[in-house]
Scaffold this active site. Structure first.
Site, PDB file in Angstrom:
ATOM      1  CB  SER A   8      -1.399   0.132   1.437  1.00 12.17           C
ATOM      2  OG  SER A   8       0.363  -0.068   2.325  1.00 12.17           O
ATOM      3  N   GLY A  40      -5.017  -0.762   5.973  1.00 17.26           N
ATOM      4  CA  GLY A  40      -5.891  -1.279   7.243  1.00 17.26           C
ATOM      5  C   GLY A  40      -6.835  -0.051   7.364  1.00 17.26           C
ATOM      6  CB  CYS A  70       0.773  -5.408   1.902  1.00 20.58           C
ATOM      7  SG  CYS A  70      -0.529  -4.368   2.133  1.00 20.58           S
ATOM      8  CG  ASN A  71       1.200  -9.140   7.034  1.00 20.51           C
ATOM      9  OD1 ASN A  71       2.558  -9.699   7.438  1.00 20.51           O
ATOM     10  ND2 ASN A  71       2.255  -8.162   6.685  1.00 20.51           N
ATOM     11  CB  THR A  72      -2.990  -5.333   5.337  1.00 22.11           C
ATOM     12  OG1 THR A  72      -3.078  -5.213   6.245  1.00 22.11           O
ATOM     13  CG2 THR A  72      -5.360  -4.975   5.094  1.00 22.11           C
ATOM     14  CB  CYS A 182       1.620  -4.416   9.383  1.00 19.99           C
ATOM     15  SG  CYS A 182       1.532  -2.252   8.028  1.00 19.99           S
ATOM     16  CB  THR A 183       5.739  -3.814   5.040  1.00 22.55           C
ATOM     17  OG1 THR A 183       4.572  -3.641   5.325  1.00 22.55           O
ATOM     18  CG2 THR A 183       5.907  -5.238   5.077  1.00 22.55           C
ATOM     19  CG  HIS A 184       3.874   0.494   6.319  1.00 25.55           C
ATOM     20  ND1 HIS A 184       2.455   0.221   6.126  1.00 25.55           N
ATOM     21  CD2 HIS A 184       3.255   2.426   6.174  1.00 25.55           C
ATOM     22  CE1 HIS A 184       3.142   0.587   4.484  1.00 25.55           C
ATOM     23  NE2 HIS A 184       2.784   1.893   5.008  1.00 25.55           N
TER      24      HIS A 184
HETATM   25  N1  DGL Z   1       1.776  -2.655   4.889  1.00 27.14           N
HETATM   26  C1  DGL Z   1       0.547  -3.223   4.937  1.00 27.14           C
HETATM   27  C2  DGL Z   1       0.530  -4.231   5.622  1.00 27.14           C
HETATM   28  O1  DGL Z   1       1.754  -5.037   6.104  1.00 27.14           O
HETATM   29  C3  DGL Z   1      -0.543  -1.903   5.565  1.00 27.14           C
HETATM   30  C4  DGL Z   1      -0.707  -0.767   5.240  1.00 27.14           C
HETATM   31  C5  DGL Z   1      -1.443  -0.244   5.580  1.00 27.14           C
HETATM   32  O2  DGL Z   1      -1.686   0.366   4.405  1.00 27.14           O
HETATM   33  O3  DGL Z   1      -2.910   0.108   6.364  1.00 27.14           O
HETATM   34  O4  DGL Z   1      -0.320  -4.415   6.076  1.00 27.14           O
END
Ligand code: DGL
Length: 261
Positions: A8, A40, A70-72, A182-184
């Site tokens: 994302s 998210g 992106c896990n989401t 979450c990768t962030h």
């Molecule tokens: N980086 C994303 C993840 O791994 C999503 C973060 C987002 O856009 O809310 O879930």
């Protein structure tokens, strides 16, 4: 070989960072859906639409495989798209299994954090059910970290304050591992340590995901001689020089975080 890595926003740079170490000869296309971040806070239907469009974009740009970093997005859309495209698609899920495997202190617990979509999605419940035989896993969403990361804000006291406020009900001393689902969240290891204590450890899905990518890459991909390096797209357009400079700041922060385990 040419690999598409998609998130994302800038969270997936942590997967790119890992992939460059493991596949130094590859050419990467990094795609951040800057128009729609944060996922998210979107609906599942909206996210499915973004994923389909972006997978098509990357395939049109000649990639041999795509990592949905992106896990989401994976939690919402991976099943639908797994067998629909002409190249392998690798997704990500919180590395709960790895944390359970690595746990040393049986009296301690594991804290899983991600976006609300991932945390409350069936996919994660199912995973925890499968691997958490001794009921050691707790989970909690920390969506605002995505916004801090997107603003390139890694240092302000606001971040600790946010974590302390959100996590008031948790007894920090009880946790041995934090799963960054979450990768962030990879940008904030130091803040987690400030709140949970310096002995807490981290796991994320980055290395496992790149390994999975290497397993599914077709043989021809290894034979293709593309130009090593990375091209960055923000929602379908090439990034400008200012954005390239910002990306370097993210990469520098990821260098700093890399050895904090
Ligand atoms: N980086 C994303 C993840 O791994 C999503 C973060 C987002 O856009 O809310 O879930």
């Amino acid at each position: 070989m040419k690999i598409g890595i998609y998130d994302s926003g800038i969270g997936g740079l942590s997967v790119l960072h890992q992939a460059r170490k493991m596949l130094p000869g590859a050419e990467f296309l990094y795609y951040a859906d800057e128009k729609h971040v944060p996922y998210g806070e979107k609906t599942r239907e909206e996210i499915k639409g973004y994923v389909e469009e972006i997978l098509n974009f990357l395939i049109d740009h000649g990639v041999d495989a795509v990592v949905i970093a992106c896990n989401t997005a994976t939690s919402v859309a991976k099943k639908e798209f797994r067998n629909t495209f002409s190249v392998p698609i690798v997704g990500m899920e919180p590395a709960v299994k790895k944390a359970v495997r690595m746990q040393q202190d049986e009296t301690k617990r594991i804290f899983v954090t991600a976006t609300p979509i991932t945390i409350y999605g069936e996919k994660l419940d199912h995973l925890i059910e499968q691997v958490d035989a001794h009921h050691k896993v707790d989970k909690y969403p920390l969506q605002k970290l995505v916004r801090f990361a997107e603003r390139c804000n890694f240092d302000s006291p606001e971040i600790d304050e946010y974590l302390r406020n959100e996590l008031k009900g948790f007894d920090f001393d009880r946790y041995e591992y934090i799963v960054l689902g979450c990768t962030h969240f990879n940008y904030f290891k130091e803040h987690f340590r400030t709140v949970f204590g310096k002995d807490v450890h981290f796991v994320d899905g980055n290395e496992g995901t790149v390994r999975q990518l290497m397993r599914v890459l077709p043989k021809e991909a290894y034979e293709r001689k593309d130009k090593p390096g990375t091209t960055y797209y923000y929602s379908g357009r090439l990034v400008n020089d200012y954005e390239k400079h910002q990306i370097q700041r993210y990469m520098d922060q990821l260098d700093k975080m890399y050895d904090i385990n």
